[in-house]
Design a protein around this motif. Structure first.
Motif: not given
Length: 279
Positions: A24-38, A44-55
């Motif tokens: 419950v605590i870490f899943y939203p956090l991981l999603w937020t970090i993954g979304m920021s790197l998409n 809707y096109v974001s994913s937990l583990i980005p296919e192409n990391f971008s800053l």
């Protein structure tokens, strides 16, 4: 055998509960970090583990097109001012209630206890009019004053309870040696109260960073926005779809909080387990 089985079941249940809480605590956090790197900006096109990391979103936040740095500066000003002001005011007021006898002391504590039952938002209309009357509406100073005043009752009860656990014999011994009231407060009470004051400092630093309702009512100029209000506009404005930028900005909020936490870490455990009031 039955006792051993019961113990295993209890341990299993505890681990399952801890696993659920962790998810419950870490899943939203991981999603937020993954979304920021998409790449892109859509949710809707974001994913937990980005296919192409971008800053690119982090770079955009610090570009001239964004007011993120200005909002960050405003939030730091408010948070640091509230943290320092709360520690100073709370420690002085709590020391007076803990060590001195004066008319209205008990009634004052009851009033503080009563005020804790009502959120600041209940008085928002009155506070809005008051800030408008004194010319502090839509200013960081006005926002700081509301935060400081709203946190005094809770903080005083917390710190007073900790001061009550410090033996009065230390005060008396210092006064015998010629120390005055401020000397006792500065040299004896404050060093011994570092754990609880660290808790007060951390909580009052975090609150303005996460609060949205109060700044959204008090502040109206984009140049005065705090992070919570500014980031909300990324996804609230018409035709806005900047969820990935919103996520990147949210991740960076953790940096000052983690810094303060690491700085105060050695005092926090003792402070969180103390401060229960006693008469």
């Amino acid at each position: 055998m039955n006792q051993r089985l019961v113990s295993r079941i209890e341990v299993t249940v505890i681990y399952l509960i801890l696993l659920c809480v962790t998810i419950v605590i870490f899943y939203p956090l991981l999603w937020t970090i993954g979304m920021s790197l998409n790449q892109g900006s859509s949710l809707y096109v974001s994913s937990l583990i980005p296919e192409n990391f971008s800053l690119e979103h982090y770079k955009w936040l610090f570009s001239e097109e964004s007011d993120y740095v200005l909002w960050y500066k405003n939030s730091m000003i408010v948070s640091l001012a509230v943290m320092i002001g709360s520690v100073i005011i709370t420690s002085l007021v709590a020391y007076a209630f803990s060590r001195y006898q004066f008319i209205g002391k008990k009634n004052g504590l009851y009033i503080f206890l009563l005020l804790q039952m009502f959120p600041v938002m209940m008085a928002m209309v009155a506070l809005y009019m008051f800030l408008n009357m004194i010319g502090l509406l839509d200013t960081l100073t006005g926002l700081i004053l509301i935060y400081l005043g709203g946190q005094i009752p809770f903080n005083v009860w917390l710190v007073k309870g900790y001061f009550d656990t410090i033996p009065r014999e230390l005060d008396q011994a210092a006064r015998i040696d010629g120390a005055g009231h401020l000397r006792v407060f500065w040299s004896i009470m404050l060093p011994l109260a570092k754990p609880i004051l660290s808790v007060v400092a951390l909580f009052n630093f975090m609150m303005p960073l996460f609060d949205f309702l109060l700044p959204s009512i008090v502040l109206s100029s984009p140049n005065n926005f705090t992070l919570a209000v500014g980031l909300f506009n990324f996804i609230n404005d018409q035709f806005a779809n900047n969820f990935t930028r919103f996520a990147a900005g949210s991740v960076l909020i953790a940096v000052p909080i983690a810094t303060i936490y690491l700085f105060l870490q050695k005092y926090l455990v003792g402070g969180l387990t103390a401060g229960g009031s006693k008469e």
